[in-house]
Design an enzyme around this catalytic site. Structure first.
Site, PDB file in Angstrom:
ATOM      1  N   SER A 108      -3.822   5.727   0.994  1.00 29.60           N
ATOM      2  CA  SER A 108      -5.131   5.497   1.294  1.00 29.60           C
ATOM      3  C   SER A 108      -5.888   6.651   1.061  1.00 29.60           C
ATOM      4  O   SER A 108      -5.470   7.735   1.560  1.00 29.60           O
ATOM      5  CB  SER A 108      -4.937   5.069   2.850  1.00 29.60           C
ATOM      6  OG  SER A 108      -5.979   4.227   3.424  1.00 29.60           O
ATOM      7  N   GLU A 131       0.953  -1.157   0.080  1.00 24.93           N
ATOM      8  CA  GLU A 131       0.099   0.135   0.133  1.00 24.93           C
ATOM      9  C   GLU A 131       0.853   1.351  -0.048  1.00 24.93           C
ATOM     10  O   GLU A 131       1.747   1.501   0.720  1.00 24.93           O
ATOM     11  CB  GLU A 131      -0.789   0.080   1.255  1.00 24.93           C
ATOM     12  CG  GLU A 131      -1.956   1.290   1.300  1.00 24.93           C
ATOM     13  CD  GLU A 131      -1.546   1.918   2.608  1.00 24.93           C
ATOM     14  OE1 GLU A 131      -1.299   1.500   3.572  1.00 24.93           O
ATOM     15  OE2 GLU A 131      -1.253   3.233   2.478  1.00 24.93           O
TER      16      GLU A 131
END
Lengths: 525, 525
Positions: A451, A448
């Site tokens: 976000s 990731e």
């Protein structure tokens, strides 16, 4: 005391009257440097050595801006066959040095670039001069006057493979102490050559030196490029850069994982995210804002991808009808970054790959978008047992990255529509399914990097959601009040700069892409 | 409860089933919005009002990304006579509203731009619709469908003076609460109109609202431009952007005026300057670096130009022979910023000048350079009593600014060669006069915006100077050690972004040019 071999050379002496020398005499091509030595020194020198080349080498007085010399310096990276037979001056560091009979081979380095230089006893250089050069400490910065010569056989060990320098004058600008904390050659040895010196932790201890490796030069130049591409792309899209405060009076999201600061007679906190401030700017009709700045997380996480202080590339944007307008802006920004890096930073990518080989970074246009549900289905099909509304574990994220790469051949994708339960209280619920939300993460090589979500811009719904999360309303009153005077629908996200650099280059530790990393155990340098 | 006049309109109701509406029906030009109301509501509504325009106005359900509507929105700033007779949609805030018989005049605002909009009872609007519009709260965000009309007489009170909007549909996107913390018209009243509401402190208290004024929009867009011009100029000059840590283990310059942070089981500090890190990058051969980031000063100074957290634009650069190479690079960067602002931000400058009139900012090319000695002579000639090696007081700086403006007609200049005694220990002494130093400050409208110098790059001299300043060598060991492994001569400086913005625009308080200012008494918002 001068190192062996340097005894006879002109020494700098910052406290003696020689400290304010005639630089032209010392450094110039025609001058006679005797003028700035004492008479006594001069006569003993001449008697002992009778060195015909004595004005062609030595240690310069410290550069104290004594004069404005009109003598261009050529950069190592610009030493190409086009400059053959030209007589030039170069300033560089001694990367390695090797004496061999009447010759001395130096490798000179500047930034990522290296060139071979040769001194040989002859018309222009005396025995003493070659000995002087051979004894210079590695990492010393020198000025050399030299003739550029084409070579018949490529010099594989240098970045400038087609030329070498035949040195005619050599002066030390800044001398390195003899013992280096880390040998630079060790620090750039390719992975897998079984040398613990290369280990990240040891490199970090010697960070000051390590920054000087060709690999680090390349990593941080590329990182500077990421920031530049990020901002240029957004400014072209009409974004405004904002500056948000790092010292805040209340902890951003409830108070966990926050550093406390003594602030005069009271206490304050370090911002975990610029989100509240980005959103206030949206409420003030800035429409599209970004900021680049430090973000602080007091998490006691000692992993390869967590830092307590990192650089956030943050975006917030008002949209007209659908948060995908924002998501598409962000993915396009990432694509522009990937393309820009590929176009403009090939030298840097190649330099890093020599030490840390990796596959080129792949991406699709438009960016692949998967829904969370689809990702869960792919993982289940691969044998993972998990609930539909369960968050992704780190191993599952990585597995998903591999599955996506196999199926779609991309290292970059967006996962959209996360379960509402696993996202923060300010996340807008999905209007079509109350179990999901208008939120997304972005991934590079299965990890990731961003976000983000549509944020709730309605004070009433925000209050309901905060209560549902058992958040103390008193603590977030200012945040909720921001939305009481007309707020446009908006979405955004935050990107970790160090992670993007690490994953684009296929590196394995975020400490390699932070110049001065901070983690629970590391506060220096 | 709905405000008066809104009773009959479609209300958003985030918790009822109506919460997921058919947006097309509500917002579209052809749809029938009845489909998303309950039958009961519908029939009572129709019986009571029989409003032929009932589908042409109302309160939209919260935008929750229900659908991707293909309906372009025109920005207020793009409403020009070229668009005359076009039917368009605009999203903007209600800046003011005034009902007059069967008409309602609205001023719609987006960012720095305003336009007049007219609703009149007729074919397209019912009495109820005009009443609905007249009762909307100021600052609410609305979507209007309207025809752009040229006007005969310029509308002096709006930025878009040549057109007005004849509104045919009006829907509320986000409703403002009725009581605003500060009336925006008050916040932009020109200086001197004797209204305390405008006073900086009160404005700051209402910062969230204040950011939305046309003046603030302009100030912070221009500030974004300064950052962009600063970086673009430096990147063109071959500089690399670096990221330096803000949490540090030891106080930068001896320990005064530093904020303390709790760091897990130990203590740390907030960096007062990125200087050590910039210099480490120079020692690592990055040659030319810059960084843009927060700088923290725990000074209990409550003046018009001090903040405890501000944005530093920092530069450090290796040079070949003379620190003026660096000084000239910095002054040229400032000149490029001034030119860029003048070329690209005239709208913003004009907007700010409306509220805060000031003379246009003047500068020379090349930049005026004065030596400290000359400045002291000018001040003495003007009647100031001061010693030759005494530091400049703030009033004397300002007086000097006026004298320089009179004599040279410039608002920007460099003061070079400060007395060694008034500069930090790491400042390189002047090789020609040990009482002076290779250091400089830069001034805008008589106030300091940059302080810089050639730094000592020699560990031995640095040690001597630190001892002369009675600095504990143990505390700065890491700093001194940075220069032991070969260090190029270098110089640099740090610029305060908020001060540059303030002084370029001729403003009088740095809190006006910091979105979320921090001072000893202010930690919010």
């Amino acid at each position: 005391a001068a190192p062996p071999g340097l005894e006879g050379a002109v020494e700098r002496s910052p406290t003696s009257p020689d400290y304010l020398p005639n630089l032209h005499g010392t450094l110039g091509r025609d001058g006679n440097s005797d003028s700035n030595r004492s008479g006594e020194k001069k006569s003993s020198w001449d008697k002992l050595f009778q060195d015909f080349a004595k004005d062609r080498y030595g240690i310069c007085p410290m550069v104290q801006s004594q004069q404005k010399l009109d003598r261009p310096l050529v950069r190592v990276q610009d030493l190409t066959p086009e400059k053959a037979e030209q007589q030039i001056w170069v300033r560089a560091r001694i990367h390695t040095s090797r004496a061999k009979g009447k010759q001395c081979f130096l490798v000179l380095r500047h930034q990522q670039f290296t060139v071979q230089a040769l001194l040989a006893v002859g018309d222009r250089a005396s025995k003493q001069m070659v000995k002087f050069a051979a004894n210079l400490t590695k990492e010393s910065i020198i000025d050399v006057e030299a003739v550029v010569k084409k070579v018949e056989q490529k010099i594989e060990s240098c970045s400038q493979q087609d030329v070498e320098l035949h040195v005619e004058r050599i002066f030390v600008i800044s001398q390195s102490e003899a013992r280096l904390p880390l040998q630079l050659e060790d620090a750039v040895r390719p992975e897998g050559e079984g040398d613990e010196v290369r280990k990240v932790d040891l490199i970090i201890i010697n960070l000051h030196r390590n920054l000087n490796t060709t690999t680090s030069q390349a990593i941080f130049r590329l990182q500077s490029g990421i920031c530049q591409l990020f901002r240029d792309t957004l400014i072209n899209k009409g974004f405004v850069e904002i500056q948000t405060p790092k010292i805040i009076s209340a902890a951003s999201e409830g108070g966990a994982n926050v550093f406390t600061v003594s602030y005069f007679k009271t206490s304050a906190y370090l911002a975990q995210s610029p989100q509240l401030y980005k959103q206030m700017c949206i409420c003030a009709d800035f429409d599209k804002v970004f900021c680049v700045g430090p973000v602080f997380r007091a998490e006691d996480s000692n992993t390869h991808r967590h830092l307590t202080e990192f650089v956030g590339l943050d975006i917030e944007m008002a949209f007209n009808y659908h948060y995908h307008e924002v998501m598409d802006s962000i993915t396009d920004t990432m694509v522009q970054i990937f393309k820009g890096l590929c176009d403009r930073f090939q030298t840097e990518i190649q330099t890093v790959n020599k030490q840390y080989p990796s596959e080129p970074f792949k991406f699709l246009e438009p960016t692949l978008r998967l829904e969370y549900k689809e990702a869960v289905a792919m993982l289940k099909a691969a044998g993972v047992e998990m609930g539909d509304e369960e968050d992704l574990s780190t191993p599952n994220e990585k597995l998903l990255g591999r599955l996506v790469k196999e199926k779609y051949d991309t290292d970059f994708y967006v996962l959209d529509k996360y379960p509402l339960a696993v996202r923060p209280f300010y996340t807008m619920p999905d209007p079509n399914n109350p179990k999901y939300s208008n939120s997304y993460d972005m991934f590079m090589r299965g990890e990731e990097i961003l976000s983000g979500a549509q944020r709730i811009h309605d004070a009433q719904l925000l209050t309901e959601r905060a209560m549902h999360h058992s958040i103390d309303l008193e603590k977030i009153k200012a945040y909720i009040d921001s939305f009481r005077y007309g707020a446009p629908p908006h979405a955004g996200g935050g990107i970790g700069l160090e992670r993007v650099t690490m994953l684009y280059l296929g590196l394995h530790n975020v400490r390699q892409t932070s110049m001065f990393p901070r983690d629970p155990k590391r506060l220096t340098p």
